[in-house]
Design an enzyme around this catalytic site. Structure first.
Site, PDB file in Angstrom:
ATOM      1  N   LYS A 100       0.866  -1.177   0.000  1.00  0.00           N
ATOM      2  CA  LYS A 100       0.000   0.000   0.000  1.00  0.00           C
ATOM      3  C   LYS A 100       0.906   1.232   0.000  1.00  0.00           C
ATOM      4  O   LYS A 100       1.077   1.910   1.021  1.00  0.00           O
ATOM      5  CB  LYS A 100      -0.902  -0.052   1.244  1.00  0.00           C
ATOM      6  CG  LYS A 100      -2.292   0.485   0.993  1.00  0.00           C
ATOM      7  CD  LYS A 100      -3.217   0.143   2.137  1.00  0.00           C
ATOM      8  CE  LYS A 100      -4.323   1.170   2.272  1.00  0.00           C
ATOM      9  NZ  LYS A 100      -5.158   1.369   1.100  1.00  0.00           N
TER      10      LYS A 100
HETATM   11  C1  LIG Z   1      -6.008  -0.666  -4.155  1.00  0.00           C
HETATM   12  C2  LIG Z   1      -6.749  -1.267  -3.011  1.00  0.00           C
HETATM   13  N1  LIG Z   1      -7.213  -2.522  -3.118  1.00  0.00           N
HETATM   14  C3  LIG Z   1      -7.882  -3.121  -2.111  1.00  0.00           C
HETATM   15  C4  LIG Z   1      -8.133  -2.457  -0.933  1.00  0.00           C
HETATM   16  C5  LIG Z   1      -8.864  -3.162   0.181  1.00  0.00           C
HETATM   17  O1  LIG Z   1      -7.977  -3.493   1.199  1.00  0.00           O
HETATM   18  P1  LIG Z   1      -8.433  -3.578   2.720  1.00  0.00           P
HETATM   19  O2  LIG Z   1      -9.600  -4.480   2.766  1.00  0.00           O
HETATM   20  O3  LIG Z   1      -7.258  -4.150   3.430  1.00  0.00           O
HETATM   21  O4  LIG Z   1      -8.772  -2.208   3.150  1.00  0.00           O
HETATM   22  C6  LIG Z   1      -7.680  -1.141  -0.782  1.00  0.00           C
HETATM   23  C7  LIG Z   1      -7.928  -0.417   0.450  1.00  0.00           C
HETATM   24  O5  LIG Z   1      -7.098  -0.327   1.283  1.00  0.00           O
HETATM   25  C8  LIG Z   1      -6.961  -0.533  -1.832  1.00  0.00           C
HETATM   26  O6  LIG Z   1      -6.512   0.710  -1.724  1.00  0.00           O
END
Ligand SMILES: Cc1ncc(COP(=O)(O)O)c(C=O)c1O
Length: 304
Positions: A156
């Site tokens: 991230k």
């Molecule tokens: C690109 C992306 N994909 C998927 C997610 C979903 O991840 P999570 O469930 O850990 O928030 C997020 C959000 O954080 C994201 O930014």
């Protein structure tokens, strides 16, 4: 946006208005930051952070991949998050830890870079506002999701989100609520800030991590919840047309929670949440709100 009183920055709780950085902060110029998005829910037993350690582990792994210096352990960061919620007297909130390269040099040699850490918590509502319940429209983006030979889609990292922003802006300018990105190979990958699930003949299907997917904590939680309900769950490559012919489609993530998708590229999927999406969404909210004892270990209760 709604604000809070204090922000934790490099070891200190500072006033919201004083949590500033220098204009030459490296991260501002080169996207050298890795962050998390976490939610705290107002449960009957007080505020509880959903899968806090799992989010912090993903942050720590991201800093390891990019060789960022992170001077705090998972336990230390977890304690700071909980203290921040207490200090700000928050019940439910969004939590944003960010590890970034600070004010240092204009160059790209990060050998002696200062790695800083800030954690922000603030009240946060529904990511898609009134449409979160009833469902949104999506467009498959002309922008492909970043591939792992360029930048890691599993981390991230701030730099990744320019890719998401291109896709989101394009979708919204064309009248859709959200973009769905394909991988460089043309496989369904994910939304601009959410993972994606398709329901077909009662089974759940979500793209595998090697299709440029962020390993979402919500995605993982929903797969476990669904399997515990004896649903069939597959992580397999999905092609674009499978979105059009799905019985149901939904997006999920910390911000988006479980959001039904009513149409993709003008193909009607459902009117509001389909039956499987509804069951999963209801179960998910029971879990995050502390109403399902089986998953209570996923909640980190904040004691004030
Ligand atoms: C690109 C992306 N994909 C998927 C997610 C979903 O991840 P999570 O469930 O850990 O928030 C997020 C959000 O954080 C994201 O930014």
């Amino acid at each position: 946006m709604k604000t809070a009183k204090k922000i934790w920055m490099n070891g200190k709780f500072v006033d919201w208005k004083d949590a500033n950085v220098h204009i030459l902060t490296h991260a501002l110029h080169y996207g050298t930051a890795i962050f998390e998005g976490i939610r705290c829910y107002d449960t009957v037993n007080g505020p509880a952070v959903f899968r806090l350690d799992d989010h912090l582990h993903r942050l720590a792994n991201g800093t390891k991949s990019y060789q960022f210096g992170l001077d705090y352990s998972i336990k230390q960061m977890s304690d700071i998050v909980k203290k921040l919620i207490v200090i700000n007297k928050l019940r439910s909130c969004y939590i944003r830890p960010i590890c970034y390269i600070g004010y240092y040099s204009i160059g790209l040699d990060t050998t002696d870079a200062p790695y800083e850490l800030a954690i922000v918590a603030f009240p946060f509502g529904k990511y898609f506002g009134g449409k979160s319940e009833k469902g949104i429209s999506c467009a498959v983006s002309s922008w492909r999701r970043i591939k792992s030979t360029i930048l890691s889609p599993h981390v991230k990292a701030s730099a990744n989100y320019l890719n998401s922003i291109l896709a989101k802006k394009e979708a919204m300018q064309e009248g859709f609520d959200e973009a769905i990105m394909l991988s460089d190979e043309g496989h369904v990958s994910e939304g601009s800030g959410e993972n994606i699930f398709v329901v077909k003949d009662g089974a759940l299907i979500t793209p595998p991590l090697h299709d440029a997917v962020l390993a979402g904590v919500t995605r993982d939680s929903l797969m476990k919840i669904a399997r515990d309900m004896d649903m069939e769950v597959f992580e397999r490559t999905l092609l674009r047309d499978e979105l059009y012919t799905a019985d149901e489609v939904f997006l999920c993530g910390t911000a988006a929670e479980v959001t039904p998708v009513n149409q993709v590229d003008h193909r009607r999927i459902s009117e509001g949440p389909g039956p499987v999406t509804k069951i999963l969404r209801d179960s998910f909210f029971n879990v995050v709100n502390g109403k399902d004892e089986r998953y209570i270990k996923w909640l980190e209760f904040v004691r004030g």
